[in-house]
Scaffold this active site. Structure first.
Site, PDB file in Angstrom:
ATOM      1  N   SER A 305     -46.569  -8.381  23.115  1.00 28.58           N
ATOM      2  CA  SER A 305     -46.473  -8.020  24.531  1.00 28.58           C
ATOM      3  C   SER A 305     -47.854  -7.928  25.192  1.00 28.58           C
ATOM      4  O   SER A 305     -48.538  -8.925  25.338  1.00 28.58           O
ATOM      5  CB  SER A 305     -45.694  -6.703  24.655  1.00 28.58           C
ATOM      6  OG  SER A 305     -45.325  -6.436  25.980  1.00 28.58           O
ATOM      7  N   LYS A 330     -43.629 -11.905  22.406  1.00 32.48           N
ATOM      8  CA  LYS A 330     -42.818 -11.205  23.415  1.00 32.48           C
ATOM      9  C   LYS A 330     -43.369 -11.564  24.785  1.00 32.48           C
ATOM     10  O   LYS A 330     -44.448 -11.130  25.166  1.00 32.48           O
ATOM     11  CB  LYS A 330     -42.843  -9.690  23.211  1.00 32.48           C
ATOM     12  CG  LYS A 330     -42.020  -8.924  24.253  1.00 32.48           C
ATOM     13  CD  LYS A 330     -42.029  -7.428  23.972  1.00 32.48           C
ATOM     14  CE  LYS A 330     -41.228  -6.667  25.034  1.00 32.48           C
ATOM     15  NZ  LYS A 330     -41.878  -6.664  26.355  1.00 32.48           N
ATOM     16  N   GLN A 334     -41.023  -5.584  31.503  1.00 30.14           N
ATOM     17  CA  GLN A 334     -39.999  -4.609  31.852  1.00 30.14           C
ATOM     18  C   GLN A 334     -40.517  -3.624  32.910  1.00 30.14           C
ATOM     19  O   GLN A 334     -41.705  -3.378  33.006  1.00 30.14           O
ATOM     20  CB  GLN A 334     -39.554  -3.805  30.614  1.00 30.14           C
ATOM     21  CG  GLN A 334     -38.711  -4.577  29.626  1.00 30.14           C
ATOM     22  CD  GLN A 334     -39.484  -5.648  28.888  1.00 30.14           C
ATOM     23  OE1 GLN A 334     -40.601  -5.436  28.446  1.00 30.14           O
ATOM     24  NE2 GLN A 334     -38.881  -6.819  28.755  1.00 30.14           N
TER      25      GLN A 334
END
Length: 477
Positions: A305, A330, A334
């Site tokens: 991420s 990833k 979000q």
């Protein structure tokens, strides 16, 4: 109307408002049909009526007692779960509180980042020095049980809640690892997990001083802490710098943005955020001039991420090398929404793309220079309720044999049969560790083997990826 029906109504009204907005926007900008708003409004009203009917039916007719709070939580969890996205989750009041605590200065638990992929709960990585790391849990382990109970029907944050607990208490994590024929039961003692996200050192290479900054996660104060440590290193004098995001599971987008502001210039966006409609928003650094010294970034399969955003920005904007192994992969972003009663929804809102507009989701980022770690780094601390000794045949003995070989005590076989060579190697280890020399793997011997593994890993000379980065910077200063 009670607060749960109010919450449901708020969610539906938000959907209705969005539908009306887009319908009006379509009418004004595209000259499209006016009746679309009415159609969407009717559909939402029908959905609300359906949900209310189901709720009343359960309350009036279900054979057992009904908890309205759990009923509402379950409805929202079901909506989010139907997306099939492991990173979109609903958090009730308690799990929401735990999530917020994980971004603060400390929390009590095992120090592991867990994600849900399909039906599997996966360990993305462990915080450095955490109980999870010390017990032998590894990235990509699939969690199958907690304290002997299946977690198949649980949500991600229910699993997280079960794993966490008071400092000093124990939890048994059952995991499936690779092609192993049996699941592993790993006992972890919970501890206070400090979210101290930046660690700095200096390494000497002949006449050069190489600075080192490890970023364990991207939390609220990470960028400021990194700036402080970097300023200290630069004042002491460095000829190159290593950024280490191995095992970094990610964190806040705002945090990695602030970190990249210190290393990559604004000549090119360090990432793009791509919305559902395909629109792309570029994010750029404020930095105008790059560092005078060379920089390298360490990555591995636990870099995920936000850590991958940093790695991609360093490599594709400034050409800084990535050293280590392929990252986790990833590529989504979000955002958390407060639902008004202490609960929140964490929803995937967009994709992120690298500076070269590549989506790395489920693919990861390849290193510029691929370097693997010694086999010892993959070894799991051995836990056994029985004493392992000559003549026995057990999978745990295979683990023992691999540990002894990894630590330099040569064993002739690793198939799980406790041979004479295994006994000889164990006797040599016991002698070096100051233990009773009986050639048996008892509790005291297993504990010392665990310590020996940790000591081996903590020695920078055994870290092949780190040593490769130091040598690279020494040659390119």
């Amino acid at each position: 109307m009670n607060r749960y029906r109010k919450l449901l109504l708020v969610l539906v009204c938000m959907a209705l408002g969005a539908a009306l907005f887009f319908a009006v926007e379509h009418m004004v900008l595209k000259k499209g049909p006016v009746h679309q708003a009415n159609e969407n409004g009717t559909e939402v009203a029908e959905t609300l009526a359906k949900l209310e009917k189901a709720q009343e039916l359960i309350k009036k007719s279900y054979v057992g007692e009904v908890d309205e709070a759990k009923l509402m939580d379950g409805a929202i969890q079901g909506m989010v779960a139907s997306l099939g996205d492991p990173y979109s989750v609903y958090m009730d009041r308690e799990t929401s509180k735990q999530f917020e605590q994980s971004l603060d200065s400390s929390f009590s638990g095992i120090g592991a980042e867990v994600s849900k992929e399909g039906e599997d709960f996966i360990i993305v990585d462990r915080f450095k020095g955490s109980p999870a790391e010390q017990s032998g849990l590894k990235p990509n382990d699939k969690i199958k049980s907690i304290d002997g109970e299946s977690i198949q029907s649980l949500t991600l944050y229910e699993v997280t809640a079960k794993i966490r607990g008071p400092k000093g208490s124990k939890v048994v994590i059952g995991v499936e690892r690779g092609d192993a024929s049996k699941n592993l039961d790993i006992t972890v003692t919970r501890d206070e997990i400090p979210v101290e996200t930046v660690h700095s050192k200096r390494f000497k290479l002949e006449d050069s001083q190489i600075g080192y900054l490890e970023i364990t996660t991207f939390a609220k104060g990470t960028a400021e802490d990194l700036k402080t440590e970097l300023t200290k290193l630069e004042s002491e004098g460095i000829d190159g710098l290593i950024l280490d995001v191995r095992g970094n599971p990610g964190g806040l987008l705002s945090s990695v943005h602030e970190v990249l502001d210190q290393f990559v210039t604004n000549k090119k966006p360090f990432m793009y955020i791509e919305e559902r409609n395909g629109d792309r928003e570029p994010l750029s650094s404020v930095l105008e001039e790059k560092k005078e010294y060379p920089v390298a970034t360490l990555i591995d399969g636990g870099s995920a991420s936000a850590a991958e955003i940093l790695a991609a920005g360093m490599q594709e904007v400034e050409g800084y090398p990535l050293i280590g192994e392929k990252t986790f992969g990833k590529g989504t972003v979000q955002q958390s929404y407060d639902l008004g009663d202490g609960s929140q929804m964490k929803l995937t809102m967009s994709k992120w793309l690298t500076p070269n507009k590549k989506w790395i989701h489920k693919e990861g980022i390849l290193p510029t220079l691929e370097v693997s770690q010694p086999a010892v780094f993959d070894l799991v601390p051995l836990q056994s309720a029985v004493v392992l000794k000559k003549g026995m045949n057990d999978e745990k003995i295979s683990v023992l044999q691999n540990i002894l070989n990894g630590l330099g005590y040569e064993v002739d076989r690793t198939d799980g049969y406790f041979s004479g060579s295994t006994e000889k190697a164990l006797l040599a280890f016991q002698k070096a560790a100051g233990l009773k020399e009986n050639g048996e793997a008892n509790t005291a011997t297993l504990a010392e083997l665990d310590k020996a593994i940790q000591t081996y890993k903590e020695n920078p000379k055994h870290d092949h990826q780190l040593q490769s980065a130091i040598e690279f910077l020494g040659e390119n200063e």
